[in-house]
Write a protein that holds these residues in place. Structure first.
Motif, PDB file in Angstrom:
ATOM      1  N   GLU A  27       0.830  -1.209   0.000  1.00 17.91           N
ATOM      2  CA  GLU A  27       0.000   0.000   0.000  1.00 17.91           C
ATOM      3  C   GLU A  27       0.861   1.255   0.000  1.00 17.91           C
ATOM      4  N   ALA A  28       1.986   1.227   0.723  1.00 18.20           N
ATOM      5  CA  ALA A  28       2.867   2.392   0.780  1.00 18.20           C
ATOM      6  C   ALA A  28       3.481   2.694  -0.589  1.00 18.20           C
ATOM      7  N   LEU A  29       3.875   1.629  -1.304  1.00 16.31           N
ATOM      8  CA  LEU A  29       4.408   1.819  -2.661  1.00 16.31           C
ATOM      9  C   LEU A  29       3.347   2.409  -3.587  1.00 16.31           C
ATOM     10  N   ARG A  30       2.130   1.915  -3.456  1.00 18.16           N
ATOM     11  CA  ARG A  30       1.018   2.446  -4.263  1.00 18.16           C
ATOM     12  C   ARG A  30       0.747   3.906  -3.916  1.00 18.16           C
ATOM     13  N   ASP A  31       0.727   4.208  -2.622  1.00 21.23           N
ATOM     14  CA  ASP A  31       0.411   5.565  -2.197  1.00 21.23           C
ATOM     15  C   ASP A  31       1.462   6.560  -2.688  1.00 21.23           C
ATOM     16  N   ARG A  32       2.745   6.163  -2.626  1.00 16.48           N
ATOM     17  CA  ARG A  32       3.813   7.038  -3.119  1.00 16.48           C
ATOM     18  C   ARG A  32       3.626   7.307  -4.606  1.00 16.48           C
ATOM     19  N   THR A  83       1.141  15.662 -12.517  1.00 14.66           N
ATOM     20  CA  THR A  83       0.193  15.939 -13.607  1.00 14.66           C
ATOM     21  C   THR A  83      -0.850  16.991 -13.271  1.00 14.66           C
ATOM     22  N   GLY A  84      -1.111  17.202 -11.982  1.00 15.91           N
ATOM     23  CA  GLY A  84      -2.145  18.165 -11.606  1.00 15.91           C
ATOM     24  C   GLY A  84      -3.558  17.684 -11.883  1.00 15.91           C
ATOM     25  N   VAL A  85      -3.753  16.372 -12.055  1.00 10.86           N
ATOM     26  CA  VAL A  85      -5.095  15.866 -12.346  1.00 10.86           C
ATOM     27  C   VAL A  85      -5.986  16.001 -11.116  1.00 10.86           C
ATOM     28  N   ARG A  86      -7.289  15.985 -11.349  1.00 11.73           N
ATOM     29  CA  ARG A  86      -8.249  15.987 -10.251  1.00 11.73           C
ATOM     30  C   ARG A  86      -8.238  14.618  -9.578  1.00 11.73           C
ATOM     31  N   VAL A  87      -8.663  14.572  -8.321  1.00 15.56           N
ATOM     32  CA  VAL A  87      -8.627  13.302  -7.590  1.00 15.56           C
ATOM     33  C   VAL A  87      -9.507  12.257  -8.270  1.00 15.56           C
ATOM     34  N   SER A  88     -10.652  12.674  -8.815  1.00 15.63           N
ATOM     35  CA  SER A  88     -11.527  11.720  -9.504  1.00 15.63           C
ATOM     36  C   SER A  88     -10.851  11.155 -10.746  1.00 15.63           C
ATOM     37  N   GLU A  89     -10.021  11.979 -11.398  1.00 11.58           N
ATOM     38  CA  GLU A  89      -9.288  11.518 -12.580  1.00 11.58           C
ATOM     39  C   GLU A  89      -8.165  10.568 -12.187  1.00 11.58           C
ATOM     40  N   MET A 105      -9.583   2.972  -5.769  1.00 10.63           N
ATOM     41  CA  MET A 105      -9.770   3.520  -4.437  1.00 10.63           C
ATOM     42  C   MET A 105     -10.903   4.551  -4.469  1.00 10.63           C
ATOM     43  N   SER A 106     -11.641   4.675  -3.383  1.00 13.44           N
ATOM     44  CA  SER A 106     -12.700   5.684  -3.321  1.00 13.44           C
ATOM     45  C   SER A 106     -12.085   7.061  -3.091  1.00 13.44           C
ATOM     46  N   ARG A 107     -12.805   8.089  -3.489  1.00  8.60           N
ATOM     47  CA  ARG A 107     -12.336   9.466  -3.279  1.00  8.60           C
ATOM     48  C   ARG A 107     -12.160   9.742  -1.788  1.00  8.60           C
ATOM     49  N   GLN A 108     -13.119   9.249  -0.986  1.00 12.86           N
ATOM     50  CA  GLN A 108     -13.063   9.497   0.452  1.00 12.86           C
ATOM     51  C   GLN A 108     -11.822   8.872   1.081  1.00 12.86           C
ATOM     52  N   ARG A 109     -11.482   7.664   0.635  1.00 21.76           N
ATOM     53  CA  ARG A 109     -10.301   6.990   1.191  1.00 21.76           C
ATOM     54  C   ARG A 109      -9.024   7.736   0.804  1.00 21.76           C
ATOM     55  N   PHE A 110      -8.969   8.220  -0.440  1.00 22.68           N
ATOM     56  CA  PHE A 110      -7.776   8.955  -0.850  1.00 22.68           C
ATOM     57  C   PHE A 110      -7.651  10.254  -0.076  1.00 22.68           C
ATOM     58  N   TRP A 111      -8.778  10.924   0.183  1.00 19.97           N
ATOM     59  CA  TRP A 111      -8.746  12.148   0.992  1.00 19.97           C
ATOM     60  C   TRP A 111      -8.175  11.857   2.378  1.00 19.97           C
ATOM     61  N   ARG A 112      -8.654  10.786   3.009  1.00 18.97           N
ATOM     62  CA  ARG A 112      -8.147  10.433   4.339  1.00 18.97           C
ATOM     63  C   ARG A 112      -6.662  10.102   4.272  1.00 18.97           C
ATOM     64  N   ILE A 149       2.956  18.502   8.344  1.00 19.48           N
ATOM     65  CA  ILE A 149       2.339  19.578   7.564  1.00 19.48           C
ATOM     66  C   ILE A 149       0.972  19.844   8.182  1.00 19.48           C
ATOM     67  N   HIS A 150       0.837  20.985   8.849  1.00 16.95           N
ATOM     68  CA  HIS A 150      -0.380  21.264   9.611  1.00 16.95           C
ATOM     69  C   HIS A 150      -1.312  22.236   8.890  1.00 16.95           C
ATOM     70  N   SER A 151      -0.905  22.719   7.734  1.00 18.72           N
ATOM     71  CA  SER A 151      -1.790  23.600   6.984  1.00 18.72           C
ATOM     72  C   SER A 151      -2.890  22.779   6.323  1.00 18.72           C
ATOM     73  N   HIS A 152      -3.938  23.472   5.915  1.00 15.38           N
ATOM     74  CA  HIS A 152      -5.079  22.811   5.264  1.00 15.38           C
ATOM     75  C   HIS A 152      -4.607  22.075   4.014  1.00 15.38           C
ATOM     76  N   ILE A 153      -4.986  20.808   3.894  1.00 18.94           N
ATOM     77  CA  ILE A 153      -4.548  20.045   2.719  1.00 18.94           C
ATOM     78  C   ILE A 153      -5.663  19.120   2.240  1.00 18.94           C
ATOM     79  N   THR A 154      -5.853  19.119   0.941  1.00 22.26           N
ATOM     80  CA  THR A 154      -6.767  18.216   0.247  1.00 22.26           C
ATOM     81  C   THR A 154      -6.060  17.789  -1.029  1.00 22.26           C
ATOM     82  N   PRO A 155      -6.587  16.791  -1.749  1.00 19.38           N
ATOM     83  CA  PRO A 155      -5.973  16.460  -3.038  1.00 19.38           C
ATOM     84  C   PRO A 155      -5.905  17.659  -3.982  1.00 19.38           C
ATOM     85  N   HIS A 156      -6.906  18.557  -3.884  1.00 20.14           N
ATOM     86  CA  HIS A 156      -6.928  19.712  -4.781  1.00 20.14           C
ATOM     87  C   HIS A 156      -5.810  20.700  -4.466  1.00 20.14           C
TER      88      HIS A 156
END
Length: 297
Positions: free
Chosen positions: A130-135, A144-150, A218-225, A236-243
């Protein structure tokens, strides 16, 4: 109201080419209005009046919805009642005098280069499939700057590592080709050769990034978490999302002299004005540097 909503969703799906997320937003907004009207004893769209609509928007504001969310609701309802008008379900549009407010211009939040590097390195502290996949996912997202859904819907046959690009399906089912850099290519190759087969355990999947539980995307919600967890563990304590990584991708390109039209094409923006927001980010950065460094600032 429900049957008309169903017809509207079919119309959007078949004729407008909107993304699944956009259609879901339309559905939620209209369902919210239907529930509000039901409490007022109104179920027939033809009985909805301008005062009813005004009361609904007052209701949203009292719920502390942001101006941007209220504006989105206006767009959704305008489209819905225009559809009902063309279908002769109603004879007058109750939103005909409702003006969509211009959302306040807010600068997108971005990460510094150092924060991006720390975030990208964080999965390597683990030693799992999972760590290799996540990296690999984080590298592709920033490269690429793609959207999380993409990203999560990226299919295996839509990434070309030999020539360094991905083919992604954006809003409105518009296809675009986006370059992918060497760092991301290396991490994806590592993931494909080592981690992905172990996650699939002999199963097949059309998606590039898979989970061991479903052998699917993976679901969008899981990737956000996931991205929030890695950011927190990286300090990193600043606000962060995939976007935020998408914003960082565009801002860092602009800082290094990339052409705005090229950034527009890579992000998949239909209007250059959407991309121009990043020029304001760069101007604010230069202003801060000047104020900090110039002796007479």
């Amino acid at each position: 109201m429900d049957e008309h909503l169903d017809s509207f969703i079919v119309y959007l799906t078949m004729n407008r080419g909107l993304s699944k997320n956009t259609i879901e937003s339309y559905s939620r907004d209209i369902s919210s209005l239907a529930a509000f009207l039901d409490k007022r004893g109104i179920s027939d769209p033809a009985a909805v009046s301008e005062p009813d609509i005004a009361a609904f928007f007052d209701h949203l504001r009292k719920k502390k919805l942001s101006p941007r969310s209220v504006a989105r609701n206006i767009v959704s309802l305008k489209q819905f009642f225009r559809f009902l008008l063309t279908e002769n379900v109603i004879t007058e549009d109750p939103l005909r005098n409702t003006v969509s407010p211009k959302p306040a211009k807010t600068l997108p939040h971005t990460l510094s280069l150092d924060e991006v590097e720390r975030l990208l390195r964080e999965p390597e502290k683990g030693n799992s499939n999972e760590a290799l996949r996540d990296r690999a996912m984080l590298e592709v997202l920033y490269a690429t700057g793609v959207r999380v859904s993409e990203l999560i819907s990226l299919e295996l046959n839509r990434i070309n590592l030999d020539h360094g690009y991905v083919i992604t399906l954006g809003k409105g089912s518009k296809e675009r080709i986006v370059p992918i850099g060497d760092a991301a290519i290396r991490k994806v190759r590592d993931y494909l050769s080592d981690s992905r087969p172990k996650l699939l355990r002999g199963r097949n999947s059309e998606y590039l990034f898979v989970t061991s539980r479903t052998a699917s995307k993976m679901s969008r919600q899981r990737f956000w978490r996931m991205i929030k967890d890695y950011a927190l563990s990286a300090g990193i304590h600043s606000h962060i999302t995939p976007h935020v990584l998408r914003h960082s991708f565009a801002t860092h390109l602009l800082e290094r002299g990339a052409d705005l039209r090229a950034i527009q094409a890579m992000l998949g923006h239909s209007d250059i004005s959407t991309t121009q927001i990043y020029t304001y980010v760069e101007k604010e950065r230069l202003k801060r540097i000047h104020e900090k460094s110039h002796p007479r600032a």
